[in-house]
Design an enzyme around this catalytic site. Sequence first.
Site, PDB file in Angstrom:
ATOM      1  N   ASP A 138       0.884  -1.161   0.000  1.00 49.57           N
ATOM      2  CA  ASP A 138       0.000   0.000   0.000  1.00 49.57           C
ATOM      3  C   ASP A 138       0.924   1.214   0.000  1.00 49.57           C
ATOM      4  O   ASP A 138       1.508   1.558   1.023  1.00 49.57           O
ATOM      5  CB  ASP A 138      -0.883  -0.039   1.263  1.00 49.57           C
ATOM      6  CG  ASP A 138      -1.669   1.254   1.463  1.00 49.57           C
ATOM      7  OD1 ASP A 138      -1.610   2.152   0.597  1.00 49.57           O
ATOM      8  OD2 ASP A 138      -2.334   1.374   2.520  1.00 49.57           O
ATOM      9  N   LYS A 146       3.135  11.306  -3.668  1.00 52.29           N
ATOM     10  CA  LYS A 146       2.060  10.655  -4.437  1.00 52.29           C
ATOM     11  C   LYS A 146       1.102  11.673  -5.065  1.00 52.29           C
ATOM     12  O   LYS A 146       0.503  11.409  -6.095  1.00 52.29           O
ATOM     13  CB  LYS A 146       1.305   9.709  -3.507  1.00 52.29           C
ATOM     14  CG  LYS A 146       0.257   8.844  -4.178  1.00 52.29           C
ATOM     15  CD  LYS A 146      -0.311   7.869  -3.162  1.00 52.29           C
ATOM     16  CE  LYS A 146      -1.430   7.040  -3.724  1.00 52.29           C
ATOM     17  NZ  LYS A 146      -1.967   6.134  -2.669  1.00 52.29           N
ATOM     18  N   GLU A 167      -7.040   0.637  -4.565  1.00 50.12           N
ATOM     19  CA  GLU A 167      -7.049   0.548  -3.102  1.00 50.12           C
ATOM     20  C   GLU A 167      -8.391   0.035  -2.559  1.00 50.12           C
ATOM     21  O   GLU A 167      -8.403  -0.874  -1.722  1.00 50.12           O
ATOM     22  CB  GLU A 167      -6.698   1.907  -2.487  1.00 50.12           C
ATOM     23  CG  GLU A 167      -5.232   2.271  -2.697  1.00 50.12           C
ATOM     24  CD  GLU A 167      -4.917   3.745  -2.535  1.00 50.12           C
ATOM     25  OE1 GLU A 167      -5.797   4.509  -2.067  1.00 50.12           O
ATOM     26  OE2 GLU A 167      -3.788   4.149  -2.877  1.00 50.12           O
ATOM     27  N   ASP A 205     -12.516   5.957   2.689  1.00 47.06           N
ATOM     28  CA  ASP A 205     -11.074   5.976   2.954  1.00 47.06           C
ATOM     29  C   ASP A 205     -10.609   7.381   3.342  1.00 47.06           C
ATOM     30  O   ASP A 205     -10.416   8.242   2.487  1.00 47.06           O
ATOM     31  CB  ASP A 205     -10.319   5.484   1.709  1.00 47.06           C
ATOM     32  CG  ASP A 205      -8.799   5.443   1.911  1.00 47.06           C
ATOM     33  OD1 ASP A 205      -8.314   5.929   2.956  1.00 47.06           O
ATOM     34  OD2 ASP A 205      -8.113   4.934   1.012  1.00 47.06           O
TER      35      ASP A 205
HETATM   36  P1  ADP Z   1      -2.628   7.556   3.596  1.00 45.91           P
HETATM   37  O1  ADP Z   1      -3.090   8.945   3.304  1.00 45.91           O
HETATM   38  O2  ADP Z   1      -1.201   7.351   3.230  1.00 45.91           O
HETATM   39  O3  ADP Z   1      -3.526   6.506   3.079  1.00 45.91           O
HETATM   40  P2  ADP Z   1      -3.244   6.668   6.346  1.00 45.91           P
HETATM   41  O4  ADP Z   1      -4.501   6.006   6.002  1.00 45.91           O
HETATM   42  O5  ADP Z   1      -2.184   5.854   6.984  1.00 45.91           O
HETATM   43  O6  ADP Z   1      -2.581   7.496   5.184  1.00 45.91           O
HETATM   44  O7  ADP Z   1      -3.613   7.866   7.340  1.00 45.91           O
HETATM   45  C1  ADP Z   1      -2.658   8.613   8.003  1.00 45.91           C
HETATM   46  C2  ADP Z   1      -3.401   9.396   9.065  1.00 45.91           C
HETATM   47  O8  ADP Z   1      -3.954   8.466  10.015  1.00 45.91           O
HETATM   48  C3  ADP Z   1      -2.546  10.350   9.871  1.00 45.91           C
HETATM   49  O9  ADP Z   1      -3.218  11.608   9.933  1.00 45.91           O
HETATM   50  C4  ADP Z   1      -2.513   9.712  11.258  1.00 45.91           C
HETATM   51  O10 ADP Z   1      -2.422  10.659  12.290  1.00 45.91           O
HETATM   52  C5  ADP Z   1      -3.854   9.009  11.310  1.00 45.91           C
HETATM   53  N1  ADP Z   1      -3.948   7.910  12.267  1.00 45.91           N
HETATM   54  C6  ADP Z   1      -3.138   6.833  12.404  1.00 45.91           C
HETATM   55  N2  ADP Z   1      -3.546   6.058  13.406  1.00 45.91           N
HETATM   56  C7  ADP Z   1      -4.639   6.638  13.939  1.00 45.91           C
HETATM   57  C8  ADP Z   1      -5.503   6.322  15.036  1.00 45.91           C
HETATM   58  N3  ADP Z   1      -5.315   5.253  15.786  1.00 45.91           N
HETATM   59  N4  ADP Z   1      -6.529   7.164  15.286  1.00 45.91           N
HETATM   60  C9  ADP Z   1      -6.712   8.265  14.545  1.00 45.91           C
HETATM   61  N5  ADP Z   1      -5.938   8.616  13.516  1.00 45.91           N
HETATM   62  C10 ADP Z   1      -4.907   7.823  13.222  1.00 45.91           C
HETATM   63 MG    MG Z   2      -4.279   4.989   2.061  1.00 45.75          MG
END
Ligand code: ADP
Ligand code: MG
Length: 524
Positions: free
Chosen positions: A8, A70, A171, A193
């Site tokens: 991912d 990205k 995704e 998402d």
């Molecule tokens: P992407 O945009 O790369 O898909 P993610 O889905 O990993 O990213 O999201 C990243 C975000 O998720 C960040 O803002 C991070 O602070 C938040 N995050 C990670 N774990 C938690 C959690 N347990 N509760 C709330 N927010 C979270």
């Molecule tokens: Mg993502």
Amino acid sequence: MGQAVGIDLGTTTSCVAAVLDGEPRLLPNEKGNLVHASVVSFLENGNVVVGNAAKARLVTHPAETVKSAKRLMGRFYFAEEVKRAKEVSAYTIEEGLDQSVFIRVGDKRYSVPEISALVLREMKRIAELTIKAPVEDAVITVPAYFNDKQRQATRDAGQIAGLNVLRIINEPTAAALAYGFGKGLNQRVAVYDLGGGTFDVSILEIGKDVFEVLGTAGDTFLGGDDFDNRIVEVFVEQFKAQHQLDPREHLRAFATLRALAEWTKVQLSQKSSVEINLPSVLQVEGGKVLGFRSSFTEAEFQKLTLDLLQRTFVVCDEAVRSAAIAASALDGVILVGGPSRLPLIQRAVSQYFGKPPFAKLNPEHVVAMGAALQAHALSNPGVETMLLDVTPLTLKIEIAAGLTAPIIDKNTPVPIERTRVFTTTQDFQEKVKIRVLQGEERMAADCTLLGEFEFSGFKKARRGDVSIEVTFEIDANGIVNVSARDPATGKTATQVIHLSGGLTDAQLAESRSRSDTTQISPFE
Ligand code: ADP
Ligand code: MG
């Protein structure tokens, strides 16, 4: 074939997973982390740091540290998205060849796939820690709305990283695979998402092995970061009240409060109130150390971020409308993305769709897990669930008066090959320009230009008397080859279209050797 992995490659974070002993498992780095920041930081000695250690350098070395690459993937320099990224990025974004995007760090320039390749290389390295053998085969995921240029750029990144990209999959499709969809009945699901800086909703129609994207909508500047910002604003005011000093004027102090805000948000996914007591935030003249104390409840957080949550549902309205389906008619809702772990978001999603969402699997991990399942199926011929993907957008060419003619309709399962016959618009015309576009609008100007090439050597005759067969071929990765042929002369456009976002073989080879010699320092 060696062990294949699923990656991912996220805007904010990336994960790698593999099917081990029959189960998809997230693979940890040497610190035990399963989720890694998609951040690359260049050191003075020419080495790079990738992941959470690089994220820490965003504060200390902003110009040498690249995040959210990205957003730039497969985009033209003049794209709106690139303009917005330039406004918020501390690193330098420049125009490259053919209106592509380059990132400058010191006296070196990197293409966007080269930057993403460093993240992928780190995922490969992490996977090899557990698998204990070289890892090459990988399935990489992309957002459902990614066009072919963006998919091609992602594939290039994989190749530069030394990976053999088995397949590029969506995704939301990966998330649905992780939940076991695609085996039985026909079902329609929404995938919500919410990532770090982007929000996407996709409506999927899932039959046996076929995942169709009925509709997507998104906001490319809405995510967990915005939730953090709301908390930071409160902390700044409280800090000012506690110390009569504005922490925004002190880079590191402000960065500490920002990290504290993200930590507070994450805590709120596990409990309804958080106590904050940080003894050292800033050292002032005279050596005095200023600390920070605060507390936060879920109710306060909810009130502060209500409008952000509401914005996600405006996007959901749009996705549901574009899929021509009622939210209540969906069979399920899948949660993806870190912020989706927050109970307040889960409750709101449940209310909007009228049913509790699927959240049993960690929303941060589901995409990599689904990609791992697909990688496993592709590399083990005996394994079931061969997923068929569909083209997300209509592929077409420009015809007279700036209009377009579709060759392959959206949602057509791939691989596929389609031919349509066209003619010339002028008498004794000698050449035609074939402009390949993608999108649902009727006018060429409103669609995305994927590339163009010239075709000549066909029969010279009155307009209408010439036949030009245009063939589009999409492979299983959603990558298009276009050719033109005159059945009368047998002449074929020698040049098969190379999507303009993609790198040439020579460029790939050069990037690959550059990347092979780049030392990744896992720790500083
Ligand atoms: P992407 O945009 O790369 O898909 P993610 O889905 O990993 O990213 O999201 C990243 C975000 O998720 C960040 O803002 C991070 O602070 C938040 N995050 C990670 N774990 C938690 C959690 N347990 N509760 C709330 N927010 C979270
Ligand atoms: Mg993502």
